[in-house]
Write a protein that holds these residues in place. Structure first.
Motif, short mmCIF file in Angstrom:
data_model
loop_
_atom_site.label_atom_id
_atom_site.label_comp_id
_atom_site.label_asym_id
_atom_site.label_seq_id
_atom_site.Cartn_x
_atom_site.Cartn_y
_atom_site.Cartn_z
N HIS A 1 0.84 -1.21 0.00
CA HIS A 1 0.00 0.00 0.00
C HIS A 1 0.87 1.26 0.00
N VAL A 2 1.92 1.26 0.80
CA VAL A 2 2.82 2.42 0.82
C VAL A 2 3.47 2.60 -0.55
N ARG A 3 3.83 1.49 -1.18
CA ARG A 3 4.41 1.59 -2.53
C ARG A 3 3.43 2.24 -3.50
N ARG A 4 2.17 1.85 -3.44
CA ARG A 4 1.16 2.42 -4.34
C ARG A 4 0.92 3.89 -4.04
N ILE A 5 1.01 4.27 -2.76
CA ILE A 5 0.85 5.68 -2.40
C ILE A 5 1.97 6.51 -3.00
N LEU A 6 3.21 6.04 -2.84
CA LEU A 6 4.36 6.80 -3.33
C LEU A 6 4.38 6.86 -4.85
N GLU A 7 3.81 5.87 -5.52
CA GLU A 7 3.74 5.89 -6.98
C GLU A 7 2.52 6.62 -7.50
N GLY A 8 1.69 7.12 -6.61
CA GLY A 8 0.52 7.90 -7.02
C GLY A 8 -0.66 7.08 -7.49
N GLU A 9 -0.65 5.78 -7.20
CA GLU A 9 -1.75 4.93 -7.65
C GLU A 9 -2.98 5.06 -6.76
N VAL A 10 -2.78 5.37 -5.49
CA VAL A 10 -3.88 5.54 -4.54
C VAL A 10 -3.63 6.83 -3.76
N PRO A 11 -4.69 7.45 -3.23
CA PRO A 11 -4.50 8.70 -2.48
C PRO A 11 -3.81 8.47 -1.15
N VAL A 12 -3.25 9.54 -0.62
CA VAL A 12 -2.57 9.47 0.67
C VAL A 12 -3.62 9.36 1.77
N PRO A 13 -3.56 8.35 2.63
CA PRO A 13 -4.57 8.17 3.69
C PRO A 13 -4.30 9.08 4.88
N THR A 14 -4.38 10.38 4.64
CA THR A 14 -4.06 11.35 5.70
C THR A 14 -4.99 11.19 6.89
N ASP A 15 -6.26 10.94 6.63
CA ASP A 15 -7.22 10.81 7.74
C ASP A 15 -6.85 9.64 8.65
N VAL A 16 -6.44 8.53 8.06
CA VAL A 16 -6.06 7.36 8.86
C VAL A 16 -4.87 7.69 9.76
N ILE A 17 -3.90 8.40 9.20
CA ILE A 17 -2.70 8.75 9.96
C ILE A 17 -3.05 9.71 11.09
N ASN A 18 -3.85 10.74 10.80
CA ASN A 18 -4.20 11.71 11.83
C ASN A 18 -5.07 11.10 12.93
N LYS A 19 -5.96 10.18 12.55
CA LYS A 19 -6.79 9.53 13.56
C LYS A 19 -5.93 8.72 14.53
N GLU A 20 -4.88 8.10 14.02
CA GLU A 20 -4.00 7.34 14.90
C GLU A 20 -3.24 8.28 15.84
N PHE A 21 -2.82 9.44 15.33
CA PHE A 21 -2.18 10.42 16.19
C PHE A 21 -3.13 10.87 17.31
N GLU A 22 -4.39 11.11 16.95
CA GLU A 22 -5.38 11.53 17.95
C GLU A 22 -5.61 10.42 18.98
N ARG A 23 -5.72 9.19 18.52
CA ARG A 23 -5.96 8.08 19.44
C ARG A 23 -4.79 7.92 20.40
N ARG A 24 -3.58 8.07 19.86
CA ARG A 24 -2.40 7.91 20.71
C ARG A 24 -2.31 9.03 21.74
N ALA A 25 -2.67 10.25 21.34
CA ALA A 25 -2.62 11.38 22.28
C ALA A 25 -3.61 11.17 23.42
N LYS A 26 -4.80 10.66 23.10
CA LYS A 26 -5.79 10.39 24.15
C LYS A 26 -5.31 9.26 25.06
N GLU A 27 -4.67 8.25 24.49
CA GLU A 27 -4.19 7.13 25.28
C GLU A 27 -3.06 7.54 26.21
N ASP A 28 -2.20 8.44 25.75
CA ASP A 28 -1.08 8.89 26.59
C ASP A 28 -1.56 9.80 27.72
N GLY A 29 -2.72 10.43 27.53
CA GLY A 29 -3.24 11.29 28.59
C GLY A 29 -2.59 12.66 28.60
N PRO A 30 -2.84 13.44 29.65
CA PRO A 30 -2.28 14.80 29.73
C PRO A 30 -0.77 14.77 29.90
#
Length: 226
Positions: A51-80
């Motif tokens: 999938h990363v190969r296809r992203i870098l070759e422009g065959e599929v769009p960059v899954p920015t939402d998936v990446i940002n959602k994981e950042f948000e989930r991790r921030a909530k899990e780590d707490g304040p």
């Protein structure tokens, strides 16, 4: 149409890899690199790399939402944070996400096909190549069989197998000591004949696949040894 289900499956693989590896920072990236370079790589890592190969070759769009959602989930899990305030999650735009995936690709030492470079990959390819050669030879299989087959050795193997089987069956079912002694000798003789014939056929088959098999290797210079 047959390629459409792949992005969804691979996006799931990207989410899994981010959750299990990348969200842990440098240690997670090191663990991911080790897992990617393993001889037996997990299917989810195969899907992630492709999938990363296809992203870098422009065959599929960059899954920015998936990446940002994981950042948000991790921030909530780590707490304040240390100051007691909620941590601000990292937020990428499409260009930043693309550049991060490109840097990750370079860090993982992946070739253009999405396969890892290095000794583990070479070993895996050699194992696959050797196994496929031993099971099948490209070209006309009948012509290949005629090339390496020896009918004398095949006959020796078949006769030895039949003699060993029949003699052993008689030995097990006859009580006469003289007959048992003779059949035991015939069983041993048949086993030896079958072993010689089968072993010779196997050697001819291996030498046909690899003419350099069983040849002595040239000694390496002492200066080249570690």
């Amino acid at each position: 149409m047959t390629d459409q289900p792949l992005p969804a499956v691979s996006t799931h693989a990207l989410a899994v890899v981010m959750r299990d590896y990348l969200s842990y920072g440098e240690s997670g990236m090191a663990d991911l690199k080790e897992a990617v370079h393993a001889v037996r790589r997990k299917p989810v890592l195969n899907a992630f790399c492709q999938h990363v190969r296809r992203i870098l070759e422009g065959e599929v769009p960059v899954p920015t939402d998936v990446i940002n959602k994981e950042f948000e989930r991790r921030a909530k899990e780590d707490g304040p944070g240390e100051d007691g305030k909620p941590q601000e999650p990292v937020h990428y735009d499409d260009q930043q996400a693309y550049e991060a995936l490109a840097d990750l690709w370079e860090y993982l030492d992946l070739n253009p096909d999405g396969e890892p470079e290095g000794a583990a990959t070479e070993l895996k390819s050699a194992m696959r190549s050797g196994r496929s050669q031993m099971l099948w030879i490209e070209g006309d299989p009948l012509q290949a069989l005629k090339t390496w087959m020896s009918w004398r050795q095949l006959a020796l193997f078949v006769v030895g197998t039949v003699l060993c089987t029949v003699s052993w069956a008689i030995y097990r079912n006859v009580d006469a000591s003289v007959v048992r002694s003779i059949t035991l000798l015939l069983t041993i003789a048949g086993f030896v004949m079958a072993s010689i014939g089968g072993g010779a056929l196997w050697l001819r088959r291996v030498r046909y696949v690899n003419p350099d098999a069983f040849l002595p290797k040239e000694p390496q210079p002492k200066d080249d040894r570690r």
